[in-house]
Scaffold this motif. Sequence first.
Motif, mmCIF file in Angstrom:
data_model
loop_
_atom_site.group_PDB
_atom_site.id
_atom_site.type_symbol
_atom_site.label_atom_id
_atom_site.label_comp_id
_atom_site.label_asym_id
_atom_site.label_seq_id
_atom_site.Cartn_x
_atom_site.Cartn_y
_atom_site.Cartn_z
ATOM 1 N N LYS A 3 42.928 24.580 39.173
ATOM 2 C CA LYS A 3 44.290 24.459 38.683
ATOM 3 C C LYS A 3 45.029 25.791 38.687
ATOM 4 O O LYS A 3 46.176 25.866 38.282
ATOM 5 C CB LYS A 3 44.288 23.904 37.262
ATOM 6 N N ALA A 4 44.383 26.846 39.129
ATOM 7 C CA ALA A 4 44.963 28.189 39.046
ATOM 8 C C ALA A 4 46.164 28.334 39.972
ATOM 9 O O ALA A 4 46.151 27.878 41.108
ATOM 10 C CB ALA A 4 43.915 29.233 39.395
ATOM 11 N N ALA A 5 47.203 28.982 39.461
ATOM 12 C CA ALA A 5 48.362 29.358 40.270
ATOM 13 C C ALA A 5 48.533 30.868 40.241
ATOM 14 O O ALA A 5 49.094 31.446 41.160
ATOM 15 C CB ALA A 5 49.619 28.674 39.769
ATOM 16 N N VAL A 6 48.024 31.488 39.172
ATOM 17 C CA VAL A 6 48.075 32.938 39.027
ATOM 18 C C VAL A 6 46.705 33.400 38.565
ATOM 19 O O VAL A 6 46.106 32.801 37.674
ATOM 20 C CB VAL A 6 49.145 33.368 37.997
ATOM 21 N N ALA A 7 46.215 34.466 39.173
ATOM 22 C CA ALA A 7 44.939 35.051 38.779
ATOM 23 C C ALA A 7 45.145 36.542 38.569
ATOM 24 O O ALA A 7 45.955 37.169 39.250
ATOM 25 C CB ALA A 7 43.882 34.817 39.850
ATOM 26 N N TRP A 8 44.422 37.103 37.623
ATOM 27 C CA TRP A 8 44.433 38.546 37.399
ATOM 28 C C TRP A 8 43.269 39.117 38.184
ATOM 29 O O TRP A 8 42.114 38.791 37.922
ATOM 30 C CB TRP A 8 44.297 38.847 35.911
ATOM 31 N N VAL A 9 43.563 39.963 39.163
ATOM 32 C CA VAL A 9 42.543 40.486 40.067
ATOM 33 C C VAL A 9 42.508 42.004 39.949
ATOM 34 O O VAL A 9 43.544 42.660 40.044
ATOM 35 C CB VAL A 9 42.838 40.077 41.533
ATOM 36 N N SER A 10 41.311 42.544 39.739
ATOM 37 C CA SER A 10 41.153 43.998 39.712
ATOM 38 C C SER A 10 40.145 44.394 40.787
ATOM 39 O O SER A 10 39.110 43.756 40.959
ATOM 40 C CB SER A 10 40.699 44.482 38.332
ATOM 41 N N VAL A 11 40.489 45.446 41.499
ATOM 42 C CA VAL A 11 39.640 45.967 42.568
ATOM 43 C C VAL A 11 39.059 47.286 42.088
ATOM 44 O O VAL A 11 39.803 48.192 41.715
ATOM 45 C CB VAL A 11 40.448 46.169 43.865
ATOM 46 N N GLY A 12 37.737 47.396 42.121
ATOM 47 C CA GLY A 12 37.078 48.613 41.661
ATOM 48 C C GLY A 12 37.371 48.857 40.182
ATOM 49 O O GLY A 12 37.281 47.953 39.367
ATOM 50 N N ASP A 13 37.740 50.102 39.860
ATOM 51 C CA ASP A 13 38.068 50.450 38.480
ATOM 52 C C ASP A 13 39.560 50.356 38.212
ATOM 53 O O ASP A 13 40.042 50.771 37.169
ATOM 54 C CB ASP A 13 37.595 51.879 38.175
ATOM 55 N N GLY A 14 40.329 49.809 39.158
ATOM 56 C CA GLY A 14 41.773 49.711 39.019
ATOM 57 C C GLY A 14 42.189 48.676 37.987
ATOM 58 O O GLY A 14 41.391 47.836 37.559
ATOM 59 N N PRO A 15 43.452 48.727 37.598
ATOM 60 C CA PRO A 15 43.942 47.749 36.622
ATOM 61 C C PRO A 15 44.061 46.364 37.243
ATOM 62 O O PRO A 15 44.206 46.218 38.459
ATOM 63 C CB PRO A 15 45.316 48.302 36.246
ATOM 64 N N ALA A 16 44.004 45.358 36.410
ATOM 65 C CA ALA A 16 44.155 43.984 36.885
ATOM 66 C C ALA A 16 45.614 43.720 37.241
ATOM 67 O O ALA A 16 46.521 44.136 36.533
ATOM 68 C CB ALA A 16 43.685 43.003 35.816
ATOM 69 N N ALA A 18 48.434 40.697 38.360
ATOM 70 C CA ALA A 18 48.708 39.262 38.402
ATOM 71 C C ALA A 18 49.117 38.895 39.825
ATOM 72 O O ALA A 18 50.068 39.448 40.366
ATOM 73 C CB ALA A 18 49.804 38.899 37.421
ATOM 74 N N LEU A 19 48.393 37.977 40.447
ATOM 75 C CA LEU A 19 48.648 37.583 41.826
ATOM 76 C C LEU A 19 48.779 36.069 41.935
ATOM 77 O O LEU A 19 47.995 35.325 41.342
ATOM 78 C CB LEU A 19 47.506 38.045 42.738
ATOM 79 N N TRP A 20 49.761 35.641 42.745
ATOM 80 C CA TRP A 20 49.895 34.229 43.066
ATOM 81 C C TRP A 20 48.726 33.864 43.976
ATOM 82 O O TRP A 20 48.384 34.608 44.889
ATOM 83 C CB TRP A 20 51.232 33.996 43.763
ATOM 84 N N CYS A 21 48.109 32.733 43.714
ATOM 85 C CA CYS A 21 46.947 32.341 44.500
ATOM 86 C C CYS A 21 46.953 30.832 44.718
ATOM 87 O O CYS A 21 47.666 30.089 44.043
ATOM 88 C CB CYS A 21 45.656 32.774 43.809
ATOM 89 N N VAL A 22 46.144 30.401 45.677
ATOM 90 C CA VAL A 22 45.987 28.985 45.974
ATOM 91 C C VAL A 22 44.499 28.661 45.950
ATOM 92 O O VAL A 22 43.727 29.259 46.707
ATOM 93 C CB VAL A 22 46.567 28.635 47.366
ATOM 94 N N PRO A 23 44.057 27.752 45.075
ATOM 95 C CA PRO A 23 42.656 27.333 45.099
ATOM 96 C C PRO A 23 42.433 26.359 46.254
ATOM 97 O O PRO A 23 43.171 25.393 46.424
ATOM 98 C CB PRO A 23 42.463 26.645 43.749
ATOM 99 N N LEU A 24 41.426 26.659 47.063
ATOM 100 C CA LEU A 24 41.160 25.851 48.249
ATOM 101 C C LEU A 24 39.701 26.027 48.654
ATOM 102 O O LEU A 24 39.214 27.153 48.757
ATOM 103 C CB LEU A 24 42.090 26.312 49.380
ATOM 104 N N GLU A 25 38.995 24.948 48.873
ATOM 105 C CA GLU A 25 37.615 24.969 49.350
ATOM 106 C C GLU A 25 36.681 25.797 48.463
ATOM 107 O O GLU A 25 35.843 26.549 48.951
ATOM 108 C CB GLU A 25 37.565 25.500 50.780
ATOM 109 N N GLY A 26 36.840 25.718 47.156
ATOM 110 C CA GLY A 26 35.986 26.456 46.240
ATOM 111 C C GLY A 26 36.251 27.946 46.184
ATOM 112 O O GLY A 26 35.413 28.708 45.722
ATOM 113 N N ALA A 27 37.406 28.376 46.655
ATOM 114 C CA ALA A 27 37.777 29.794 46.663
ATOM 115 C C ALA A 27 39.249 29.928 46.283
ATOM 116 O O ALA A 27 39.984 28.943 46.238
ATOM 117 C CB ALA A 27 37.534 30.394 48.043
ATOM 118 N N LEU A 28 39.660 31.153 46.004
ATOM 119 C CA LEU A 28 41.075 31.456 45.778
ATOM 120 C C LEU A 28 41.588 32.226 46.981
ATOM 121 O O LEU A 28 40.962 33.193 47.416
ATOM 122 C CB LEU A 28 41.261 32.304 44.516
ATOM 123 N N PHE A 29 42.725 31.824 47.507
ATOM 124 C CA PHE A 29 43.351 32.519 48.628
ATOM 125 C C PHE A 29 44.574 33.260 48.120
ATOM 126 O O PHE A 29 45.382 32.702 47.370
ATOM 127 C CB PHE A 29 43.752 31.531 49.728
#
Length: 154
Positions: A3-16, A18-29
């Motif tokens: 049901k996700a439309a927005v996910a908080w994504v952090s890469v490495g030690d960087g800050p999280a 907020a990214l628009w995303c699409v859940p598809l095939e058991g993954a977020l795009f």
Amino acid sequence: MKKAAVAWVSVGDGPATALWCVPLEGALFVVSGPGEQSAPGLAEATGARVTLRGDHGGRIVTWPARVTRVTPGTPAWETSAPLVAAKRLNASGPTADLVARWAADGCALTRLVPDGTPAAGAELPDGSLAEVPRDAPVVRTTRKPFRLHRVRRR
């Protein structure tokens, strides 16, 4: 996650972020790049940390993700990019034109797949992790409301 439309994504030690995303095939795009959202370091990363929140802003789950970039011209691009573009809000033009623009402009279509166990309830902090707002020079004092006539008190 489905049901996700927005996910908080952090890469490495960087800050999280907020990214628009699409859940598809058991993954977020996630799509990022010119004319799309900014996702610093995500296109080059191999791993990230994803946090999903509920309808009222509360954290539901945080999980490590394996990041793979879907490149134009591959079978994965041909099947995934049109499905992601169809879910894109406020897209100008048809879906096929949007997918072609992503490929031409060098936008990154990244796939985030759960890679490991999600953080258990004991590992999540009790506090909100909200930061104090930064000082800004744009703060103004509030003026008294304008009154057209004198108000009598009885």
